[in-house]
Design a protein around this motif. Structure first.
Motif, PDB file in Angstrom:
ATOM      1  N   LYS A 142     -11.338   1.597  -1.764  1.00  0.00           N
ATOM      2  CA  LYS A 142      -9.905   1.887  -1.842  1.00  0.00           C
ATOM      3  C   LYS A 142      -9.373   1.414  -3.193  1.00  0.00           C
ATOM      4  CE  LYS A 142      -5.375   1.845  -1.123  1.00  0.00           C
ATOM      5  NZ  LYS A 142      -4.616   1.189  -0.088  1.00  0.00           N
ATOM      6  N   HIS A 187      -5.642  -1.144   7.788  1.00  0.00           N
ATOM      7  CA  HIS A 187      -5.919  -2.376   7.042  1.00  0.00           C
ATOM      8  C   HIS A 187      -6.154  -3.562   7.968  1.00  0.00           C
ATOM      9  CE1 HIS A 187      -4.639  -0.592   3.230  1.00  0.00           C
ATOM     10  NE2 HIS A 187      -3.529  -0.184   3.793  1.00  0.00           N
ATOM     11  N   HIS A 224      -6.489   5.511   7.394  1.00  0.00           N
ATOM     12  CA  HIS A 224      -5.829   4.569   6.471  1.00  0.00           C
ATOM     13  C   HIS A 224      -5.312   3.375   7.277  1.00  0.00           C
ATOM     14  CE1 HIS A 224      -3.282   4.081   2.599  1.00  0.00           C
ATOM     15  NE2 HIS A 224      -3.241   2.946   3.278  1.00  0.00           N
ATOM     16  N   HIS A 284      -1.204   8.756   1.403  1.00  0.00           N
ATOM     17  CA  HIS A 284       0.226   9.107   1.493  1.00  0.00           C
ATOM     18  C   HIS A 284       0.519  10.480   0.864  1.00  0.00           C
ATOM     19  CE1 HIS A 284       0.049   4.840   2.192  1.00  0.00           C
ATOM     20  NE2 HIS A 284      -0.059   4.547   0.917  1.00  0.00           N
ATOM     21  N   ASP A 294      -1.556   3.591   8.024  1.00  0.00           N
ATOM     22  CA  ASP A 294      -1.233   2.439   7.181  1.00  0.00           C
ATOM     23  C   ASP A 294      -0.950   1.212   8.051  1.00  0.00           C
ATOM     24  OD1 ASP A 294      -1.117   1.179   4.779  1.00  0.00           O
ATOM     25  OD2 ASP A 294       0.677   2.174   4.055  1.00  0.00           O
ATOM     26  N   ALA A 313       0.859  -1.161   0.000  1.00  0.00           N
ATOM     27  CA  ALA A 313       0.000   0.000   0.000  1.00  0.00           C
ATOM     28  C   ALA A 313       0.895   1.210   0.000  1.00  0.00           C
ATOM     29  CB  ALA A 313      -0.883  -0.015   1.213  1.00  0.00           C
ATOM     30  N   GLY A 323       3.388  -0.952   3.473  1.00  0.00           N
ATOM     31  CA  GLY A 323       2.058  -0.577   3.422  1.00  0.00           C
ATOM     32  C   GLY A 323       1.151  -1.683   3.245  1.00  0.00           C
TER      33      GLY A 323
HETATM   34 ZN   LIG Z   1      -2.223   1.230   3.010  1.00  0.00          ZN
END
Ligand SMILES: [Zn+2]
Length: 363
Positions: free
Chosen positions: A183, A68, A66, A253, A329, A13, A23
């Motif tokens: 996303k 996950h 952001h 980002h 992230d 990511a 990421g």
């Molecule tokens: Zn990410």
């Protein structure tokens, strides 16, 4: 570039510059935890020591814009490609525990289903039917994990926008699971922002998101195009985002791929020029600052140098704290990493930290 580095960058990511795990999500707690200082141990004996711009008490951000989760299946497949430990399975409970430690109330949880339909790595392609099933499974996983913590975790599905079934998958996720946004990872999906056909197809898909009131988080930086830069992002804004007045977009980002280097700074600057804060377009754009600023080295991203910190301060202040979202992230200790190099005033941090995401989500 070594093969593994390339794979990691294209996959992740924070793909671009972070190297493998960064990421992807997250980062494997085990493989990254040792790299970052804990909140308690954050050293003030740095070049920032005594800087009046860095508060002694950094109020935690309410929202992680952001984050996950990863299923075991996706983690295993990515690890087969990039090496063991790149991506660890991460459940909703793990995420909530990390948020609790950092004092974060809510998170936008971005499905990593796009990793099952990647175009950046030819050998990673699954047979067609298997690919779609894998994407559905990962989106289902994200939805189910978030459903266990409905007050804390807000699920976003993800999909490769180039697949002919992209729109159907978005609709399925929203109708079946109530997922709140989408996303996209333009590097992992190798999205062309130069060809007429590709831009037209994107405009149709994003028009659909606008019609359904779905916000998009976009990793726009495509490192597979060697001279990818501000003109590409401007074209996307002008041709895909601007024509749909209801469309809300957050650039992951800060328009880059992790860290801050000159090309990313040019892109971020161009975002502000094309869509200033008080413009119609600018009022429906955000950026998240996940994986951008670091107190200490993270994977391949060096600690933020003083010059980069000053530049980020300039860019963020031109962009506006009103539309700057904090995001991790899912990098461990990213609150303290941000705190150590935060380039704006306490008052501006207070604005960033107070965002709850309601306006981005559509109220
Ligand atoms: Zn990410």
């Amino acid at each position: 570039m070594r093969r593994r580095d390339f794979l990691g960058r294209a996959l992740g990511a924070t793909a671009g510059l972070v190297g493998a795990a960064g990421g992807l999500s997250g980062a494997a707690a085990g493989s990254t935890a040792g790299l970052a200082p804990s909140r308690r141990s954050l050293s003030r004996a740095t070049p920032l020591d005594g800087d009046p711009g860095v508060a002694a008490q950094f109020p935690p951000p309410r929202l992680d814009a952001h984050a996950h989760v990863n299923s075991v299946n996706t983690a295993e497949r990515v690890n087969r490609l990039t090496g063991a430990g790149t991506l660890e399975p991460l459940a909703g409970a793990d995420l909530v525990e990390r948020m609790g430690a950092d004092g974060i109330e809510r998170a936008l949880v971005l499905s990593t289903a796009y990793l099952s339909a990647m175009d950046a790595v030819e050998e990673a392609r699954l047979p067609e039917a298997e690919e779609r099933a894998a994407v559905e499974l990962e989106n289902d996983f994200c939805a189910a994990e978030c459903a266990r913590f409905p007050e804390r975790l807000i699920p976003f599905c993800s999909v490769n926008p180039k697949r002919p079934w992209a729109r159907e998958e978005v609709d399925r996720c929203v109708d079946l699971h109530g997922m709140r946004g989408v996303k996209f990872h333009f590097w992992n999906s190798v999205v062309d922002l130069r060809g007429r056909q590709s831009l037209d197809a994107l405009a149709v898909l994003f028009g659909h998101l606008a019609d359904r009131g779905l916000p998009a988080v976009i990793h726009v930086f495509n490192g597979s195009v060697s001279d990818f830069g501000p003109d590409d992002v401007e074209r996307f804004l002008v041709e895909v985002v601007r024509p749909h007045p209801g469309l809300r977009v957050s650039f992951a980002h800060a328009g880059g791929a992790g860290g801050l280097h000159p090309r990313i700074a040019q892109i971020f600057r161009r975002l502000t020029e094309v869509a200033p804060l008080d413009s119609d377009l600018g009022r429906r754009l955000w950026i998240d600052i996940s994986a951008v600023m670091f107190t200490s080295r993270f994977k391949t991203i060096p600690p933020t140098a003083e010059a980069s910190r000053a530049l980020m301060g300039e860019l963020l202040s031109a962009w506006g704290a009103e539309r700057t979202l904090w995001g991790s992230d899912t990098i461990p200790d990213y609150v303290s990493q941000t705190e150590g190099v935060w380039p704006l005033s306490d008052a501006e941090w207070a604005i960033v930290a107070a965002h709850d995401g309601a306006r981005f989500l559509g109220g």
